[in-house]
Design an enzyme around this catalytic site. Structure first.
Site, PDB file in Angstrom:
ATOM      1  N   LYS A 152      -5.764  -1.551  -8.266  1.00 13.54           N
ATOM      2  CA  LYS A 152      -5.392  -2.493  -7.205  1.00 13.54           C
ATOM      3  C   LYS A 152      -5.252  -3.935  -7.684  1.00 13.54           C
ATOM      4  O   LYS A 152      -5.980  -4.385  -8.562  1.00 13.54           O
ATOM      5  CB  LYS A 152      -6.428  -2.453  -6.059  1.00 13.54           C
ATOM      6  CG  LYS A 152      -6.391  -1.207  -5.226  1.00 13.54           C
ATOM      7  CD  LYS A 152      -5.028  -0.899  -4.601  1.00 13.54           C
ATOM      8  CE  LYS A 152      -4.730  -1.782  -3.413  1.00 13.54           C
ATOM      9  NZ  LYS A 152      -5.561  -1.444  -2.260  1.00 13.54           N
TER      10      LYS A 152
ATOM     11  N   HIS B 120      12.727 -10.291  13.628  1.00 19.47           N
ATOM     12  CA  HIS B 120      11.969  -9.095  14.052  1.00 19.47           C
ATOM     13  C   HIS B 120      11.466  -8.310  12.843  1.00 19.47           C
ATOM     14  O   HIS B 120      11.288  -7.103  12.929  1.00 19.47           O
ATOM     15  CB  HIS B 120      12.814  -8.186  14.940  1.00 19.47           C
ATOM     16  CG  HIS B 120      13.539  -8.916  16.031  1.00 19.47           C
ATOM     17  ND1 HIS B 120      13.009  -9.080  17.286  1.00 19.47           N
ATOM     18  CD2 HIS B 120      14.730  -9.566  16.023  1.00 19.47           C
ATOM     19  CE1 HIS B 120      13.867  -9.784  18.024  1.00 19.47           C
ATOM     20  NE2 HIS B 120      14.916 -10.109  17.278  1.00 19.47           N
TER      21      HIS B 120
ATOM     22  N   SER C 179     -10.181  -3.943  -6.590  1.00 19.17           N
ATOM     23  CA  SER C 179     -10.848  -3.090  -5.610  1.00 19.17           C
ATOM     24  C   SER C 179     -12.091  -2.499  -6.257  1.00 19.17           C
ATOM     25  O   SER C 179     -12.118  -2.267  -7.466  1.00 19.17           O
ATOM     26  CB  SER C 179      -9.892  -1.976  -5.179  1.00 19.17           C
ATOM     27  OG  SER C 179     -10.616  -0.842  -4.743  1.00 19.17           O
TER      28      SER C 179
ATOM     29  N   GLU D 158      -4.702 -13.063   2.422  1.00 14.00           N
ATOM     30  CA  GLU D 158      -5.275 -12.477   3.636  1.00 14.00           C
ATOM     31  C   GLU D 158      -6.274 -13.426   4.278  1.00 14.00           C
ATOM     32  O   GLU D 158      -6.372 -13.544   5.503  1.00 14.00           O
ATOM     33  CB  GLU D 158      -5.969 -11.153   3.300  1.00 14.00           C
ATOM     34  CG  GLU D 158      -5.005 -10.075   2.842  1.00 14.00           C
ATOM     35  CD  GLU D 158      -5.742  -8.959   2.117  1.00 14.00           C
ATOM     36  OE1 GLU D 158      -6.324  -8.104   2.787  1.00 14.00           O
ATOM     37  OE2 GLU D 158      -5.751  -8.968   0.864  1.00 14.00           O
TER      38      GLU D 158
END
Ligand code: ARG
Length: 480
Positions: A293, A165, A287, A300
């Site tokens: 970043k 979980h 970024s 992703e």
């Protein structure tokens, strides 16, 4: 022959019964060449096998077939060299190859289509493409597995929390976590390879009802598919069915899902919140506005591109579901979906391998997550300790629940509680319980097949190194 003659194009190859050209809008939507040109090798090889069979069966004169085969080889060389010139009349790869063949060898070129149709031809080209596909896909999958195994060899003995979980559950070896993906990818490979293997060969099924010539379908099947290849048993099935593509793309969708989940782990692990791993510069992105970043775009996109592969599976199923038996032009859309799934999967595998190859684990951060006193990762051990001494597991579970409560109140880990608190929770406890309450003891206890005990993980790691051809290199590395 005039430039506008029935064979030489100008007026399309198939427009004998029409007056005039096809409407440009229809031509545009009907044309599949930009997609199916990728089948040129299979189309040429299939045509050669077909032509040679026609000669063997004396359906065509041997001399004509010699010219046809020589012409097809020339067409192949042009396609290989990139000198093949596409003509507006080339609706698809089959017509492009036949048109060029006829330009090269004259009217004999028009005889290669004896006893076959584009309907069995396209099915046959796809069949052959799939037959050869494992040579491309399997090494790419193995590359990701190897990258995972190398990480497991380097840092596999580190302990991190196993999650259920997405809550910290129990200590686990990093090697165990990484090898889970190796197992999943192995099944993905098998599924994809199986989809390429066990399927009958459609060449010679004709347009719908079979060939009206004494074609030798066993011969062509084996010429293309090797010794065990079998011709399909029903021509209508052969020209109508795309289930082999569905099966492969289903396998690709599952493989993509595996990579998507790996991507999700990488995204999580490289957050400041987890901090378990860091991606190298080449596999990180910046970024446009936030200069600090270090984004995991590749990971992703493992998730994002999966949507596309799943979409391709949906396309294929939807494409087939309402079709009457027989070839329908709808089926032409199958290849765009299939090639997109293939290209997407290969791109995903390449980026997954690159990211894993340039990943650094932060062992201290993983260990801190295991040792965090508020995580109670050793609660199962405290319950198992009782159960192994005859206490029913449910009773043990309840007792440890009380222990966790007591520890939470004091803001300490279970193993920091004094023995009398253990005794209050359950009278069976004695001080040997503390020996069970370390992450090392927790992983070592899981020695049954499939468990995270270091001896198991070491064995599995060695097995995978041998399977993936990494064993010798690993042995050499250890000696150094
Ligand atoms: N380009 C077609 C396809 O991919 C080949 C078969 C065409 N057959 C036909 N009867 N129009 O499906």
């Amino acid at each position: 022959m005039s430039e506008r003659g029935p064979v030489r194009g100008g007026k399309g190859l198939l427009r004998g019964r029409f007056s005039g050209e096809v409407h440009p809008a229809l031509d545009r939507i009907n044309r599949s060449l930009p997609v199916d040109i990728r089948l040129w090798r299979e189309d040429v090889d299939g045509s050669i096998a077909h032509a040679q069979m026609l000669a063997a069966r004396r359906i065509l004169p041997a001399a004509a077939v010699r010219r046809i085969v020589a012409g097809l080889k020339k067409v192949r060389r042009e396609l290989e060299a990139g000198t093949f010139v596409v003509k507006p009349s080339d609706e698809d790869v089959h017509m492009a190859v036949e048109r060029r063949l006829t330009e090269l060898v004259g009217p004999d070129g028009g005889r290669v289509h004896t006893g076959r149709s584009r309907n069995d031809q396209v099915a046959s080209d796809v069949r052959l493409f799939l037959h050869r596909l494992p040579d491309q896909v399997t090494p790419a999958l193995r590359g990701v597995q190897r990258a995972l195994v190398r990480l497991a060899r380097r840092d596999g003995d580190a302990i991190l929390p196993a999650y259920t979980h997405l809550q910290r559950g129990q200590p686990v070896l990093l090697g165990h976590h990484l090898l889970a993906y190796v197992e999943m990818l192995d099944r993905d490979e098998r599924r994809l390879a199986a989809a390429c293997r066990d399927f009958p060969w459609p060449l010679g099924a004709g347009a719908a009802t079979g060939a009206a010539y004494p074609v030798d379908r066993v011969r062509t099947a084996r010429a293309l598919g090797g010794r065990g290849a079998e011709p399909s048993r029903n021509s209508l099935d052969s020209v109508s069915s795309r289930d082999q593509l569905t099966q492969w793309v289903a396998g690709a969708a599952q493989a993509a899902v595996t990579l998507s989940r790996l991507g999700e782990d990488l995204v999580l692990w490289t957050t400041r919140e987890f901090g378990f791993a860091r991606l190298g510069d080449a596999v990180s992105t910046g970024s446009s506005i936030m200069p600090q970043k270090r984004n995991p775009d590749g990971a992703e996109l493992l998730r994002g591109k999966t949507a596309r592969v799943i979409g391709a599976l949906n396309t294929l199923l939807t494409l087939q579901k309402g079709l009457p038996l027989g070839y329908n032009k709808d089926l032409q859309e199958d290849k765009a979906a299939f090639f997109d799934a293939l290209d997407t999967l290969l791109a995903m595998l390449a980026v997954a391998e690159a990211m894993l190859g340039d990943l650094r684990f932060d062992r201290a951060r993983m260990r801190a997550a295991v040792d965090d006193p508020t995580g109670f990762l050793l609660a199962t051990e405290a319950a198992d300790w009782l159960a192994k001494r005859g206490v029913p597991f449910r009773e043990a579970h309840r007792a440890v629940g009380a222990l966790v409560q007591a520890a939470e109140e004091r803001g300490v880990a279970l193993e920091a509680l004094p023995l009398d608190v253990f005794r209050q929770a359950h009278p069976r406890y004695d001080r040997t319980v503390y020996r069970a309450l370390t992450p090392e003891a927790a992983v070592a206890a899981r020695g049954a097949i499939g468990g995270t005990a270091p001896k198991n993980v070491a064995k599995e790691l060695a097995r995978w190194e041998a399977t993936l051809g990494l064993a010798r290199r690993a042995r050499r590395a250890r000696k150094r």
